[in-house]
Design an enzyme around this catalytic site. Structure first.
Site, PDB file in Angstrom:
ATOM      1  N   GLY A 115       0.939  -1.256   0.079  1.00 17.15           N
ATOM      2  CA  GLY A 115       0.057  -0.093   0.087  1.00 17.15           C
ATOM      3  C   GLY A 115       0.774   1.126  -0.081  1.00 17.15           C
ATOM      4  O   GLY A 115       1.469   1.269   1.028  1.00 17.15           O
ATOM      5  N   SER A 149      -3.930  -2.053   8.133  1.00 12.22           N
ATOM      6  CA  SER A 149      -5.272  -1.899   7.489  1.00 12.22           C
ATOM      7  C   SER A 149      -6.445  -1.941   8.589  1.00 12.22           C
ATOM      8  O   SER A 149      -6.209  -2.677   9.494  1.00 12.22           O
ATOM      9  CB  SER A 149      -5.241  -2.875   6.498  1.00 12.22           C
ATOM     10  OG  SER A 149      -4.349  -2.521   5.478  1.00 12.22           O
ATOM     11  N   ASN A 150      -7.288  -1.296   8.603  1.00  8.19           N
ATOM     12  CA  ASN A 150      -8.560  -1.485   9.297  1.00  8.19           C
ATOM     13  C   ASN A 150      -9.741  -2.294   8.685  1.00  8.19           C
ATOM     14  O   ASN A 150      -9.888  -2.429   7.267  1.00  8.19           O
ATOM     15  CB  ASN A 150      -9.086   0.104   9.589  1.00  8.19           C
ATOM     16  CG  ASN A 150      -8.438   0.636  10.634  1.00  8.19           C
ATOM     17  OD1 ASN A 150      -8.395   0.060  11.514  1.00  8.19           O
ATOM     18  ND2 ASN A 150      -8.146   1.848  10.528  1.00  8.19           N
ATOM     19  N   HIS A 158      -9.263  -1.506  18.233  1.00  3.56           N
ATOM     20  CA  HIS A 158      -8.965  -0.111  17.673  1.00  3.56           C
ATOM     21  C   HIS A 158     -10.403   0.221  17.360  1.00  3.56           C
ATOM     22  O   HIS A 158     -10.533   0.494  16.202  1.00  3.56           O
ATOM     23  CB  HIS A 158      -8.018  -0.276  16.838  1.00  3.56           C
ATOM     24  CG  HIS A 158      -7.580   1.045  15.938  1.00  3.56           C
ATOM     25  ND1 HIS A 158      -7.048   2.266  16.940  1.00  3.56           N
ATOM     26  CD2 HIS A 158      -7.350   1.569  14.577  1.00  3.56           C
ATOM     27  CE1 HIS A 158      -7.033   2.948  15.774  1.00  3.56           C
ATOM     28  NE2 HIS A 158      -7.229   2.658  14.687  1.00  3.56           N
TER      29      HIS A 158
HETATM   30  N1  LIG Z   1      -4.256   0.849  12.559  1.00  2.00           N
HETATM   31  C1  LIG Z   1      -4.308   2.002  12.357  1.00  2.00           C
HETATM   32  O1  LIG Z   1      -4.121   2.562  13.765  1.00  2.00           O
HETATM   33  C2  LIG Z   1      -4.635   2.959  11.155  1.00  2.00           C
HETATM   34  C3  LIG Z   1      -4.458   4.311  11.257  1.00  2.00           C
HETATM   35  C4  LIG Z   1      -4.445   4.852   9.949  1.00  2.00           C
HETATM   36  C5  LIG Z   1      -5.316   4.318   8.737  1.00  2.00           C
HETATM   37  N2  LIG Z   1      -5.241   3.084   8.977  1.00  2.00           N
HETATM   38  C6  LIG Z   1      -5.824   1.988   7.785  1.00  2.00           C
HETATM   39  O2  LIG Z   1      -4.684   1.972   6.890  1.00  2.00           O
HETATM   40  C7  LIG Z   1      -5.188   1.718   5.476  1.00  2.00           C
HETATM   41  C8  LIG Z   1      -4.622   2.621   4.798  1.00  2.00           C
HETATM   42  O3  LIG Z   1      -5.004   3.980   4.807  1.00  2.00           O
HETATM   43  P1  LIG Z   1      -4.279   5.062   3.804  1.00  2.00           P
HETATM   44  O4  LIG Z   1      -4.711   6.416   4.395  1.00  2.00           O
HETATM   45  O5  LIG Z   1      -2.942   5.083   3.500  1.00  2.00           O
HETATM   46  O6  LIG Z   1      -5.382   4.811   2.424  1.00  2.00           O
HETATM   47  P2  LIG Z   1      -5.073   5.309   0.993  1.00  2.00           P
HETATM   48  O7  LIG Z   1      -6.087   5.326   0.401  1.00  2.00           O
HETATM   49  O8  LIG Z   1      -4.104   6.528   1.020  1.00  2.00           O
HETATM   50  O9  LIG Z   1      -4.042   4.124   0.510  1.00  2.00           O
HETATM   51  C9  LIG Z   1      -4.291   2.803   0.294  1.00  2.00           C
HETATM   52  C10 LIG Z   1      -3.538   2.125  -0.751  1.00  2.00           C
HETATM   53  O10 LIG Z   1      -3.873   0.741  -0.831  1.00  2.00           O
HETATM   54  C11 LIG Z   1      -3.874   0.458  -2.106  1.00  2.00           C
HETATM   55  N3  LIG Z   1      -4.300  -0.664  -2.545  1.00  2.00           N
HETATM   56  C12 LIG Z   1      -5.511  -1.121  -2.634  1.00  2.00           C
HETATM   57  N4  LIG Z   1      -5.522  -2.449  -2.906  1.00  2.00           N
HETATM   58  C13 LIG Z   1      -4.367  -3.163  -3.011  1.00  2.00           C
HETATM   59  C14 LIG Z   1      -3.665  -4.224  -2.979  1.00  2.00           C
HETATM   60  N5  LIG Z   1      -4.521  -5.387  -3.246  1.00  2.00           N
HETATM   61  N6  LIG Z   1      -2.367  -4.583  -2.932  1.00  2.00           N
HETATM   62  C15 LIG Z   1      -1.933  -3.343  -2.503  1.00  2.00           C
HETATM   63  N7  LIG Z   1      -2.278  -2.098  -2.516  1.00  2.00           N
HETATM   64  C16 LIG Z   1      -3.448  -1.969  -2.587  1.00  2.00           C
HETATM   65  C17 LIG Z   1      -4.355   1.508  -2.943  1.00  2.00           C
HETATM   66  O11 LIG Z   1      -4.023   1.623  -4.201  1.00  2.00           O
HETATM   67  C18 LIG Z   1      -3.763   2.817  -2.128  1.00  2.00           C
HETATM   68  O12 LIG Z   1      -2.725   3.330  -2.808  1.00  2.00           O
HETATM   69  C19 LIG Z   1      -6.863   1.896   5.674  1.00  2.00           C
HETATM   70  O13 LIG Z   1      -7.236   0.683   5.843  1.00  2.00           O
HETATM   71  C20 LIG Z   1      -7.022   2.798   7.009  1.00  2.00           C
HETATM   72  O14 LIG Z   1      -8.229   2.677   7.490  1.00  2.00           O
HETATM   73  C21 LIG Z   1      -5.174   2.218  10.189  1.00  2.00           C
END
Ligand SMILES: NC(=O)c1ccc[n+]([C@@H]2O[C@H](COP(=O)([O-])OP(=O)(O)OC[C@H]3O[C@@H](n4cnc5c(N)ncnc54)[C@H](O)[C@@H]3O)[C@@H](O)[C@H]2O)c1
Length: 309
Positions: free
Chosen positions: A9, A120-121, A176
């Site tokens: 990602g 990821s969430n 979370h």
């Molecule tokens: N655990 C935590 O505390 C926490 C905190 C913030 C965000 N998150 C989670 O992290 C994730 C990412 O957030 P973000 O802001 O970077 O989102 P984002 O949309 O900016 O980035 C996500 C990326 O994943 C890519 N992607 C989609 N399917 C894919 C696959 N099969 N293989 C590889 N890449 C793929 C997309 O092309 C995109 O570039 C979300 O699910 C968000 O909820 C978790």
């Protein structure tokens, strides 16, 4: 420094994570993998071109496949959709479960000895999916959430007390989500119990703000969710593992009876070192905290059960 760290990602959290890993020189090679054509390649090249200025020798590359990520020591998974205003983390469940499943199938074959850090969430359920798909032992599948939730809590406390964030020690446990459990009984300012420095009502307001910390940022951003502090949280875990620091940090771990719970991921104090989770610490909890932790576990079990197989 380890040989290779992959970040899956290359979106907001992933790209910032890769950049922080490279700047700290935690790996010789940092590989960003994303399905979006050209995005990981472009961001990887851009980050690597910052190396002469920032002064790091980690080589950052971006790719759409897993060949370059082969034999990674650590894989941070940030692939998937993020929240928009009005969405809960559980609203991401089925889309992200499909993505995480697909990613983990690849990791299982290309980096079978890696330690996975899930971002990821919905976090606790995605960590469960990763463990199920890869079959990795629980030492090597760890979720990042507690460090972020605790950082938010510490930042709010520091602001309210007008003191350094460095002097606040705290732990936020549980899932979370809105049911997370900030442990007031273990919150101190350089060893001084927080309850001696703050009115309970002010403390309760901070606990509530911490629980809604993610949503507060989503509301401002409108098109996505937080990523500076989340990437810092993921990188603190990476650093603890790479440098075998044996740090005690709140992480989502697969429970096998600890705190009277088993068969799910939940935020608990963990010792992080070269092997991943080297120990789960069972600390004493007040009755109120224990009840809150169980409630939080129920809130994780519900989406786990609802997940499409
Ligand atoms: N655990 C935590 O505390 C926490 C905190 C913030 C965000 N998150 C989670 O992290 C994730 C990412 O957030 P973000 O802001 O970077 O989102 P984002 O949309 O900016 O980035 C996500 C990326 O994943 C890519 N992607 C989609 N399917 C894919 C696959 N099969 N293989 C590889 N890449 C793929 C997309 O092309 C995109 O570039 C979300 O699910 C968000 O909820 C978790």
């Amino acid at each position: 420094m380890v040989n290779k760290i992959t970040v899956v990602g290359a979106g907001n959290v992933g790209a910032t994570t890769a950049q922080r890993i490279a700047e700290k020189e935690l790996a010789r090679r940092v590989v960003m993998v994303d399905v979006a054509e050209g995005v990981p390649q472009g961001k990887g090249l851009d980050q690597w071109q910052s190396a002469p200025i920032e002064g790091f020798d980690s080589r950052v590359i971006g790719t759409n496949g897993y060949e370059e990520s082969r034999d990674s020591d650590i894989v941070v998974i940030t692939a998937g959709i993020a929240r928009k205003p009005g969405m809960s983390r559980d609203d991401l469940l089925n889309t992200n479960a499909g993505i995480v499943r697909q990613v983990c199938e690849q990791i299982k074959t290309t980096s079978p000895k890696s330690i996975i850090i899930m971002v990821s969430n919905p976090l606790d359920v995605m960590a469960y999916v990763a463990k199920e798909v890869t079959g990795f032992p629980r030492e090597r599948v760890i979720g990042m959430a507690g460090i972020l939730d605790t950082a938010r809590y510490r930042a709010f406390l520091a602001e309210a007390l007008d003191i350094s964030v460095r002097d606040i020690q705290a732990m936020v446990l549980g899932g979370h989500g809105d049911t997370m459990v900030p442990l007031i009984s273990y919150t101190t300012v350089s060893g001084i119990p927080i309850t001696q420095l703050m009115e309970r009502s002010a403390l309760d307001a901070i606990v509530t703000r911490t629980r809604n910390g993610g949503a507060e940022i989503v509301k401002y951003l409108k098109t996505g969710s937080a990523y500076y502090a989340p990437s810092s949280g993921a990188v603190q875990m990476v650093e603890a593992i790479v440098n075998d620091q044996k740090r005690i940090l709140p992480c989502a771990a697969y429970l096998e009876g600890e705190y009277g719970l088993k068969g799910l991921f939940l935020g608990v104090p963990c010792k992080l070192g070269a092997k991943g989770i080297e120990k789960i610490l069972e600390v004493e909890l007040t009755d109120e905290e224990r009840t809150a932790l169980r409630k939080s576990a129920d809130a994780v079990l519900e989406p786990m059960a609802a997940m499409k197989k």
